[in-house]
Write a protein that holds these residues in place. Structure first.
Motif, PDB file in Angstrom:
ATOM      1  N   GLY A 254      53.409  21.449  15.755  1.00  0.00           N
ATOM      2  CA  GLY A 254      53.512  21.019  17.143  1.00  0.00           C
ATOM      3  C   GLY A 254      54.309  21.899  18.076  1.00  0.00           C
ATOM      4  N   PHE A 255      55.035  22.879  17.555  1.00  0.00           N
ATOM      5  CA  PHE A 255      55.794  23.767  18.435  1.00  0.00           C
ATOM      6  C   PHE A 255      54.843  24.623  19.271  1.00  0.00           C
ATOM      7  CE2 PHE A 255      60.098  23.872  16.160  1.00  0.00           C
ATOM      8  CZ  PHE A 255      60.791  23.428  17.268  1.00  0.00           C
ATOM      9  N   VAL A 256      55.183  24.807  20.548  1.00  0.00           N
ATOM     10  CA  VAL A 256      54.460  25.715  21.436  1.00  0.00           C
ATOM     11  C   VAL A 256      55.320  26.978  21.579  1.00  0.00           C
ATOM     12  CG1 VAL A 256      53.524  26.074  23.749  1.00  0.00           C
ATOM     13  CG2 VAL A 256      53.394  23.802  22.671  1.00  0.00           C
ATOM     14  N   PHE A 257      54.789  28.114  21.135  1.00  0.00           N
ATOM     15  CA  PHE A 257      55.568  29.352  21.087  1.00  0.00           C
ATOM     16  C   PHE A 257      55.319  30.231  22.309  1.00  0.00           C
ATOM     17  CE2 PHE A 257      56.217  28.220  16.716  1.00  0.00           C
ATOM     18  CZ  PHE A 257      57.339  28.917  16.308  1.00  0.00           C
ATOM     19  N   ASN A 258      56.347  31.010  22.664  1.00  0.00           N
ATOM     20  CA  ASN A 258      56.183  32.113  23.611  1.00  0.00           C
ATOM     21  C   ASN A 258      57.121  33.247  23.214  1.00  0.00           C
ATOM     22  OD1 ASN A 258      58.460  30.344  24.863  1.00  0.00           O
ATOM     23  ND2 ASN A 258      58.640  32.296  25.970  1.00  0.00           N
ATOM     24  N   ASP A 259      56.751  34.464  23.551  1.00  0.00           N
ATOM     25  CA  ASP A 259      57.566  35.643  23.260  1.00  0.00           C
ATOM     26  C   ASP A 259      58.322  36.066  24.516  1.00  0.00           C
ATOM     27  OD1 ASP A 259      56.789  36.285  20.460  1.00  0.00           O
ATOM     28  OD2 ASP A 259      54.797  36.437  21.368  1.00  0.00           O
ATOM     29  N   ALA A 260      59.628  36.262  24.382  1.00  0.00           N
ATOM     30  CA  ALA A 260      60.467  36.662  25.502  1.00  0.00           C
ATOM     31  C   ALA A 260      60.812  38.148  25.386  1.00  0.00           C
ATOM     32  CB  ALA A 260      61.742  35.830  25.525  1.00  0.00           C
ATOM     33  N   ASP A 261      61.035  38.792  26.518  1.00  0.00           N
ATOM     34  CA  ASP A 261      61.412  40.206  26.561  1.00  0.00           C
ATOM     35  C   ASP A 261      62.919  40.322  26.382  1.00  0.00           C
ATOM     36  OD1 ASP A 261      61.868  42.877  27.040  1.00  0.00           O
ATOM     37  OD2 ASP A 261      61.403  42.789  29.187  1.00  0.00           O
ATOM     38  N   PRO A 262      63.400  40.825  25.242  1.00  0.00           N
ATOM     39  CA  PRO A 262      64.848  40.863  25.012  1.00  0.00           C
ATOM     40  C   PRO A 262      65.599  41.750  25.998  1.00  0.00           C
ATOM     41  CG  PRO A 262      63.680  42.087  23.307  1.00  0.00           C
ATOM     42  CD  PRO A 262      62.643  41.359  24.088  1.00  0.00           C
ATOM     43  N   LYS A 263      64.934  42.796  26.533  1.00  0.00           N
ATOM     44  CA  LYS A 263      65.629  43.704  27.443  1.00  0.00           C
ATOM     45  C   LYS A 263      66.113  42.983  28.697  1.00  0.00           C
ATOM     46  CE  LYS A 263      65.309  48.187  29.740  1.00  0.00           C
ATOM     47  NZ  LYS A 263      66.000  47.689  30.963  1.00  0.00           N
ATOM     48  N   ALA A 264      65.294  42.075  29.222  1.00  0.00           N
ATOM     49  CA  ALA A 264      65.697  41.343  30.421  1.00  0.00           C
ATOM     50  C   ALA A 264      66.949  40.508  30.168  1.00  0.00           C
ATOM     51  CB  ALA A 264      64.555  40.447  30.886  1.00  0.00           C
ATOM     52  N   PHE A 265      67.039  39.903  28.989  1.00  0.00           N
ATOM     53  CA  PHE A 265      68.202  39.088  28.642  1.00  0.00           C
ATOM     54  C   PHE A 265      69.430  39.971  28.418  1.00  0.00           C
ATOM     55  CE2 PHE A 265      64.617  36.388  27.808  1.00  0.00           C
ATOM     56  CZ  PHE A 265      65.052  35.102  28.063  1.00  0.00           C
ATOM     57  N   GLU A 266      69.236  41.099  27.737  1.00  0.00           N
ATOM     58  CA  GLU A 266      70.346  42.030  27.508  1.00  0.00           C
ATOM     59  C   GLU A 266      70.876  42.559  28.835  1.00  0.00           C
ATOM     60  OE1 GLU A 266      71.125  46.388  25.454  1.00  0.00           O
ATOM     61  OE2 GLU A 266      69.592  45.068  24.571  1.00  0.00           O
ATOM     62  N   ASP A 267      69.992  42.895  29.753  1.00  0.00           N
ATOM     63  CA  ASP A 267      70.411  43.393  31.065  1.00  0.00           C
ATOM     64  C   ASP A 267      71.220  42.336  31.818  1.00  0.00           C
ATOM     65  OD1 ASP A 267      69.156  45.792  30.591  1.00  0.00           O
ATOM     66  OD2 ASP A 267      67.371  45.344  31.804  1.00  0.00           O
ATOM     67  N   LYS A 268      70.803  41.074  31.691  1.00  0.00           N
ATOM     68  CA  LYS A 268      71.531  39.989  32.345  1.00  0.00           C
ATOM     69  C   LYS A 268      72.938  39.856  31.773  1.00  0.00           C
ATOM     70  CE  LYS A 268      72.246  36.272  34.814  1.00  0.00           C
ATOM     71  NZ  LYS A 268      72.447  36.342  36.281  1.00  0.00           N
ATOM     72  N   LEU A 269      73.072  39.973  30.460  1.00  0.00           N
ATOM     73  CA  LEU A 269      74.396  39.909  29.832  1.00  0.00           C
ATOM     74  C   LEU A 269      75.280  41.051  30.302  1.00  0.00           C
ATOM     75  CD1 LEU A 269      73.635  38.914  26.116  1.00  0.00           C
ATOM     76  CD2 LEU A 269      74.474  37.450  27.967  1.00  0.00           C
ATOM     77  N   ARG A 270      74.703  42.231  30.396  1.00  0.00           N
ATOM     78  CA  ARG A 270      75.472  43.391  30.855  1.00  0.00           C
ATOM     79  C   ARG A 270      75.945  43.185  32.293  1.00  0.00           C
ATOM     80  NH1 ARG A 270      72.194  46.693  29.041  1.00  0.00           N
ATOM     81  NH2 ARG A 270      73.253  47.095  27.068  1.00  0.00           N
ATOM     82  N   GLU A 271      75.043  42.676  33.118  1.00  0.00           N
ATOM     83  CA  GLU A 271      75.370  42.423  34.520  1.00  0.00           C
ATOM     84  C   GLU A 271      76.479  41.372  34.651  1.00  0.00           C
ATOM     85  OE1 GLU A 271      73.181  39.945  38.070  1.00  0.00           O
ATOM     86  OE2 GLU A 271      71.922  41.242  36.833  1.00  0.00           O
ATOM     87  N   ALA A 272      76.459  40.385  33.760  1.00  0.00           N
ATOM     88  CA  ALA A 272      77.458  39.312  33.807  1.00  0.00           C
ATOM     89  C   ALA A 272      78.797  39.722  33.197  1.00  0.00           C
ATOM     90  CB  ALA A 272      76.918  38.082  33.080  1.00  0.00           C
ATOM     91  N   GLY A 273      78.897  40.920  32.647  1.00  0.00           N
ATOM     92  CA  GLY A 273      80.144  41.390  32.060  1.00  0.00           C
ATOM     93  C   GLY A 273      80.391  40.917  30.645  1.00  0.00           C
ATOM     94  N   PHE A 274      79.333  40.365  30.000  1.00  0.00           N
ATOM     95  CA  PHE A 274      79.490  39.831  28.642  1.00  0.00           C
ATOM     96  C   PHE A 274      79.944  40.905  27.659  1.00  0.00           C
ATOM     97  CE2 PHE A 274      77.527  39.214  24.445  1.00  0.00           C
ATOM     98  CZ  PHE A 274      78.031  37.973  24.072  1.00  0.00           C
ATOM     99  N   TYR A 275      79.282  42.059  27.651  1.00  0.00           N
ATOM    100  CA  TYR A 275      79.613  43.104  26.678  1.00  0.00           C
ATOM    101  C   TYR A 275      80.993  43.689  26.937  1.00  0.00           C
ATOM    102  CZ  TYR A 275      74.696  42.826  25.357  1.00  0.00           C
ATOM    103  OH  TYR A 275      73.466  42.380  24.929  1.00  0.00           O
ATOM    104  N   ALA A 276      81.338  43.912  28.188  1.00  0.00           N
ATOM    105  CA  ALA A 276      82.657  44.449  28.521  1.00  0.00           C
ATOM    106  C   ALA A 276      83.762  43.487  28.084  1.00  0.00           C
ATOM    107  CB  ALA A 276      82.744  44.715  30.026  1.00  0.00           C
ATOM    108  N   GLU A 277      83.506  42.193  28.282  1.00  0.00           N
ATOM    109  CA  GLU A 277      84.494  41.182  27.895  1.00  0.00           C
ATOM    110  C   GLU A 277      84.726  41.184  26.387  1.00  0.00           C
ATOM    111  OE1 GLU A 277      84.686  36.316  27.409  1.00  0.00           O
ATOM    112  OE2 GLU A 277      83.231  37.186  28.797  1.00  0.00           O
ATOM    113  N   TRP A 278      83.621  41.233  25.626  1.00  0.00           N
ATOM    114  CA  TRP A 278      83.778  41.156  24.169  1.00  0.00           C
ATOM    115  C   TRP A 278      84.242  42.465  23.553  1.00  0.00           C
ATOM    116  CZ3 TRP A 278      84.457  37.039  21.343  1.00  0.00           C
ATOM    117  CH2 TRP A 278      84.130  35.810  21.908  1.00  0.00           C
ATOM    118  N   LYS A 279      83.963  43.575  24.191  1.00  0.00           N
ATOM    119  CA  LYS A 279      84.544  44.841  23.725  1.00  0.00           C
ATOM    120  C   LYS A 279      86.065  44.779  23.819  1.00  0.00           C
ATOM    121  CE  LYS A 279      84.606  49.833  24.512  1.00  0.00           C
ATOM    122  NZ  LYS A 279      84.053  50.968  25.314  1.00  0.00           N
ATOM    123  N   LYS A 280      86.554  44.225  24.901  1.00  0.00           N
ATOM    124  CA  LYS A 280      88.002  44.069  25.076  1.00  0.00           C
ATOM    125  C   LYS A 280      88.560  43.087  24.053  1.00  0.00           C
ATOM    126  CE  LYS A 280      91.447  42.857  28.592  1.00  0.00           C
ATOM    127  NZ  LYS A 280      91.649  42.429  30.008  1.00  0.00           N
TER     128      LYS A 280
END
Length: 338
Positions: free
Chosen positions: A293-319
């Motif tokens: 019964g699950f309805v599947f879709n494929d997401a583009d990981p690059k768009a999500f990664e770019d959003k994390l970078r823009e939000a400062g997620f990677y910079a925060e966790w590097k620190k």
């Protein structure tokens, strides 16, 4: 009437919270009787391979070491059992390094969002320098950890309301996450409303609408029958997660060296077999879950990664992790995140 053996085991496990999942009794009383716990359902590959390890250890030690297996949060939620492990109430515990980060902060570094593109990169890193770094952090916190990490898998997002196709779909989305700052931070960066809930309570939280969705590997979704309370499954591959086999140091040091070796060898061999089991399951799981019964879709990981970078997620966790740990992560995956 035909009696299904697996059904009997499942029923026995559900009815007896304190009873181990499989009990192989040695011919004579064992010198050492230790417990191992995890949060995975009875028929998950982890528990199938643990049962094999149980027999292998019993045989290798001539009946001196008796391992009792407690699946499906029988001994309590993850955070509770971690406390039991530290106190010696349970001797071994399979736990996600990301949940372990509540005790060992840098153990979660493998869970940085979208760090791993594929399994080849995962195993090169976790059987190499990144895994060694995590084990060093864990041992420094006073726990024993086996060399090979078990597979949990790449995590995907499910929803009862809509498919998650773009980062914008996560804005305001009520999603269950495990109890860990990294998970909360990841989905907060997307503008979601993450709720930290132990896995034992996930099905009910979805069923009652406390949250609209959750995220887990497909194997967990199958064994936990999450299609019964969710409609959409979005293949985001946003995080890879595993299970370290942890041990209580006092209990471990109480074992003779030959018994330690038999236990470690059997656990590590079982981990490699479990990885192969998960890989085989992943080859057919999407089709099986669609049939349920699950309805599947494929997401583009690059768009999500770019959003994390823009939000400062990677910079925060590097620190947060520090330059040394971050450099080991980026060397392991072969690219820069921040």
């Amino acid at each position: 009437m035909t009696i299904n053996r697996r059904a009997i085991l499942l029923g026995a496990s559900a009815c007896a919270l304190a009873a181990p999942f499989i009990r192989v009794r040695p011919a004579m009383a064992a010198e050492f009787s230790y417990k191992v716990a995890n949060n995975q359902p009875l028929d998950h590959p982890s528990n199938v391979r643990l049962a094999e390890a149980q027999t292998a250890i019993l045989e290798a030690t001539g009946g001196r070491f008796d391992l009792q297996i407690f699946p499906s949060n029988q001994l309590g939620a993850d955070t509770d059992v971690l406390g039991q492990l530290r106190a010696g109430g349970v001797e071994f515990f399979q736990l996600s390094p990301i949940i372990l980060s509540t005790l060992v902060p840098n153990a979660s570094i493998n869970g940085v969002g979208f760090a791993f593109p594929d399994y080849d990169t995962v195993w090169k890193a976790m059987d190499g320098e990144l895994g060694a770094y995590e084990r060093g952090q864990i041992e420094g916190a006073g726990l024993v950890v086996m060399e090979r990490i078990w597979d949990n898998g790449f995590r995907q997002i499910t929803s009862s309301t809509k498919p998650i196709a773009t980062p914008a779909d996560l804005e305001g989305f009520k999603i269950r996450v495990p109890v860990s700052p990294l998970w909360t931070s990841l989905f907060t960066a997307f503008g979601s409303a993450p709720a930290s809930i132990n896995f034992a309570e996930v099905y009910t939280a979805l069923q009652t609408g406390i949250v609209d969705g959750q995220e887990n590997p497909l194997a967990i979704m199958k064994t936990a029958k999450l299609w019964e309370v969710q409609k959409y499954c979005s293949m985001t591959n946003h995080m890879w997660d595993g299970f370290w086999m942890l041990g209580n140091r006092r209990a471990w040091n109480a074992l003779p060296e030959d018994v330690q070796q038999a236990v470690a060898d059997s656990f590590n061999a079982a981990a490699l077999k479990q990885r192969a089991d998960i890989a085989q399951m992943n080859a057919t799981l999407r089709g099986e879950l669609e049939a349920n019964g699950f309805v599947f879709n494929d997401a583009d990981p690059k768009a999500f990664e770019d959003k994390l970078r823009e939000a400062g997620f990677y910079a925060e966790w590097k620190k947060t992790y520090g330059d040394e740990a971050w450099a080991i992560l980026e060397a392991a995956i072969g690219r820069q995140l921040a």
